[in-house]
Scaffold this motif. Structure first.
Motif, PDB file in Angstrom:
ATOM      1  N   ASP A 316       0.833  -1.210   0.000  1.00 21.00           N
ATOM      2  CA  ASP A 316       0.000   0.000   0.000  1.00 21.00           C
ATOM      3  C   ASP A 316       0.865   1.257   0.000  1.00 21.00           C
ATOM      4  O   ASP A 316       0.579   2.225  -0.727  1.00 21.00           O
ATOM      5  CB  ASP A 316      -0.919   0.010   1.223  1.00 21.00           C
ATOM      6  CG  ASP A 316      -2.026  -1.032   1.134  1.00 21.00           C
ATOM      7  OD1 ASP A 316      -2.262  -1.547   0.017  1.00 21.00           O
ATOM      8  OD2 ASP A 316      -2.636  -1.336   2.181  1.00 21.00           O
ATOM      9  N   ALA A 317       1.901   1.261   0.813  1.00 22.63           N
ATOM     10  CA  ALA A 317       2.780   2.436   0.883  1.00 22.63           C
ATOM     11  C   ALA A 317       3.528   2.635  -0.436  1.00 22.63           C
ATOM     12  O   ALA A 317       3.648   3.766  -0.931  1.00 22.63           O
ATOM     13  CB  ALA A 317       3.766   2.286   2.037  1.00 22.63           C
ATOM     14  N   ALA A 320       1.125   3.914  -3.164  1.00 24.34           N
ATOM     15  CA  ALA A 320       0.813   5.333  -3.046  1.00 24.34           C
ATOM     16  C   ALA A 320       1.902   6.182  -3.692  1.00 24.34           C
ATOM     17  O   ALA A 320       1.612   7.174  -4.379  1.00 24.34           O
ATOM     18  CB  ALA A 320       0.649   5.710  -1.575  1.00 24.34           C
ATOM     19  N   SER A 321       3.158   5.798  -3.518  1.00 26.18           N
ATOM     20  CA  SER A 321       4.259   6.542  -4.130  1.00 26.18           C
ATOM     21  C   SER A 321       4.246   6.399  -5.649  1.00 26.18           C
ATOM     22  O   SER A 321       4.443   7.381  -6.375  1.00 26.18           O
ATOM     23  CB  SER A 321       5.597   6.054  -3.567  1.00 26.18           C
ATOM     24  OG  SER A 321       5.708   6.336  -2.188  1.00 26.18           O
ATOM     25  N   GLN A 324       1.415   8.521  -7.236  1.00 25.65           N
ATOM     26  CA  GLN A 324       1.614   9.965  -7.193  1.00 25.65           C
ATOM     27  C   GLN A 324       2.859  10.432  -7.939  1.00 25.65           C
ATOM     28  O   GLN A 324       3.072  11.639  -8.084  1.00 25.65           O
ATOM     29  CB  GLN A 324       1.708  10.414  -5.735  1.00 25.65           C
ATOM     30  CG  GLN A 324       0.458  10.151  -4.911  1.00 25.65           C
ATOM     31  CD  GLN A 324       0.700  10.327  -3.423  1.00 25.65           C
ATOM     32  OE1 GLN A 324       1.730  10.840  -2.998  1.00 25.65           O
ATOM     33  NE2 GLN A 324      -0.265   9.870  -2.623  1.00 25.65           N
ATOM     34  N   ALA A 355      -0.486  -0.016  -9.309  1.00 27.48           N
ATOM     35  CA  ALA A 355      -0.488   1.448  -9.305  1.00 27.48           C
ATOM     36  C   ALA A 355       0.357   1.958 -10.455  1.00 27.48           C
ATOM     37  O   ALA A 355       1.300   1.289 -10.906  1.00 27.48           O
ATOM     38  CB  ALA A 355       0.067   1.992  -7.986  1.00 27.48           C
TER      39      ALA A 355
END
Length: 528
Positions: A316-317, A320-321, A324, A355
């Motif tokens: 998850d971390a 997110a990077s 973005q 992602a």
């Protein structure tokens, strides 16, 4: 048709004999050509370069090592003096950032390599002299008496450039002429480096024809040159397909080929490490994966981690990077297309996008970083998931415990690096995993991302196939890298005055020699 830039053949800059066309550098940020036209050389240029290099091979092999060292040091100094202009050129041609990448990291690394090579030349440590007085045999590593053909890559305009990088420094240190086929992604940078090298060669009193420079070759002509038995060796850094095609031609002609090919550089995260510092590791991983838009041969292409809450938090971390992150610029349209094809292959083999990966907006060769995921069983079932996606992309492989992690390690192809992050309670699992990973990687790393490659005598930048063509040699780290371009010469009861200086009874240079099984700096027969 306008004027083309000259090639360096026969010790002088001259017009191409038979250019089959020309090309210009591209600005990766805009996707547009700029600068002067450079020739695509044909058979006449290739033959002239090879014949000229061969004509000075014996002279260079007999050169005073001090002159070789003087050249390497003067060349390093010339690069430093010309540093701002070189960095500006490389930035235009590759879109790599001036600060810190080009000016503070890669350029100093390049001059450092040249100076390390000079030091190895003066110490003659790369020659590894061995004397056996009982049998009358003496041996050492010596020049090939033939040229070395070097194909430079796109991702390091200085440190791996065919006219300045480790391959070049190593071949010259071993007193072999170099035929440099520079990469067409940065022709002007390579031209300027070649001008500095040529000037330093002449000023050092070495044959000017010790360096030949060709900017581009038709693929068929490149294969023909690689398969010429007049070569002493070939060095290549680039894609697996191109490297293996060159190696096939070289093998057929009996030419040793030293290749750096593809690598996914697996990173294993164990439960204790995730529990102790999982969020920090996610940021460390993201930074490593996207550094230089992922265009490093040691970027982390696969991350293996256990299922569970800690593994989920890491994903998850990291996601997110990736989501973005701004788009990055690839070196060329071809590199971008290759990355996109690699991501397509991963998804067709069962990976799912986590992602990023969206179409990047703007001019030039832009791409958004991408994170994908797959389960261990799917990964083990389809070798396409081990293919390199060269760029800012990585594949997360989720495992159910240490047994699956070990199975992943045992199923890996050869890689340049393999990393294990372990925490306090992971010692037993780390040992099992390290034992499985060790034969499959050149460099085993503990709790550090693999991106950096230190220029150290102890560095091994190589590994089992298909990361390289030979597991026993390194492309970085002197004096070991020099030994790729050397021949083992043995002397059987040859009288002292006919021996090379490294093997004579007296040792005025204070070279480290193995005499009757003992390393010593003494003259032969001196009291221990």
């Amino acid at each position: 048709m306008g004027a083309r830039e000259p090639v360096l053949i026969e010790g002088r800059w001259q017009a191409s004999r038979d250019a089959g066309g020309d090309f210009r550098a591209f600005d990766p940020t805009r996707g547009t050509p700029f600068g002067p036209a450079f020739p695509v050389s044909g058979a006449a240029d290739a033959e002239a370069a090879l014949a000229s290099a061969c004509s000075v091979a014996d002279e260079l092999a007999a050169a005073d090592p001090e002159r070789i060292a003087d050249f390497l040091e003067a060349y390093a100094l010339g690069i430093e003096h010309d540093g701002p202009d070189l960095v500006a050129l490389a930035h235009l041609e590759t879109a790599l950032p001036i600060e810190p990448r080009l000016a503070k990291v890669e350029l100093p690394r390049t001059t450092g390599q040249l100076r390390q090579a000079a030091r190895a030349v003066r110490e003659r440590s790369w020659t590894q002299p061995i004397i056996d007085t009982m049998t009358g045999l003496r041996s050492h590593l010596a020049p090939l008496h033939k040229p070395v053909l070097i194909f430079g890559p796109n991702n390091f305009p200085f440190a791996f450039n065919a006219v300045a990088g480790s391959d070049f420094a190593s071949a010259i240190a071993a007193r072999n002429p170099v035929i440099a086929k520079v990469h067409p992604s940065h022709p002007a940078t390579s031209q300027r480096l070649a001008e500095l090298a040529h000037r330093a060669l002449v000023e050092a009193g070495l044959p000017a024809a010790a360096l030949q420079v060709l900017y581009h070759l038709d693929p068929a002509q490149g294969l023909a040159l690689a398969g010429d038995a007049r070569l002493g060796a070939l060095a290549f850094t680039g894609s697996r397909n191109a490297g293996l095609a060159l190696k096939a031609r070289a093998d057929a002609a009996g030419v040793p080929a030293y290749l750096e090919l593809s690598s996914v550089n697996p990173v294993f995260l164990l439960e204790g490490a995730l529990r102790e510092r999982g969020e920090a590791l996610a940021q460390e991983f993201f930074a490593s994966c996207t550094m230089g838009t992922g265009q490093f041969c040691t970027h982390p292409g696969i991350v293996v981690l256990p299922r569970g809450a800690d593994g989920d938090a890491f994903v998850d971390a990291a996601a997110a990077s990736f989501a973005q992150a701004p788009s990055g610029v690839m070196f060329s349209r071809g590199v971008l297309d290759h990355l996109q094809q690699g991501l397509t292959d991963w998804r067709e083999a069962g990976a799912e996008l986590v992602a990023g990966g969206a179409a990047a907006e703007g001019e030039g060769y832009r791409v958004q970083p991408a994170l994908l995921s797959v389960d261990a069983a799917t990964f083990l079932a389809d070798r396409r998931l081990q293919s390199e996606a060269f760029g800012p992309a990585s594949l997360v492989v989720r495992v159910d415990g240490i047994e699956q992690a070990v199975a992943i390690a045992q199923g890996l192809e050869g890689n340049l690096t393999g990393t294990i992050y372990a925490g306090e309670p992971d010692a037993a699992d780390e040992a099992r995993l390290a034992a499985s990973l060790r034969p499959r990687v050149g460099r085993l790393i503990a709790s550090r991302m693999p991106t950096g490659v230190a220029v150290s005598p102890a560095m091994h930048h190589g590994g089992p196939y298909p990361s390289t063509g030979h597991p026993g040699f390194t492309a970085v780290g002197l004096p070991a890298a020099i030994r790729r371009f050397a021949a083992l010469h043995c002397y059987d009861h040859v009288r002292d005055e006919l021996l090379p200086v490294e093997l004579r009874d007296r040792n005025p240079g204070g070279i480290a020699r193995q005499v009757d099984g003992r390393w010593t700096y003494d003259d032969l027969g001196a009291a221990p």
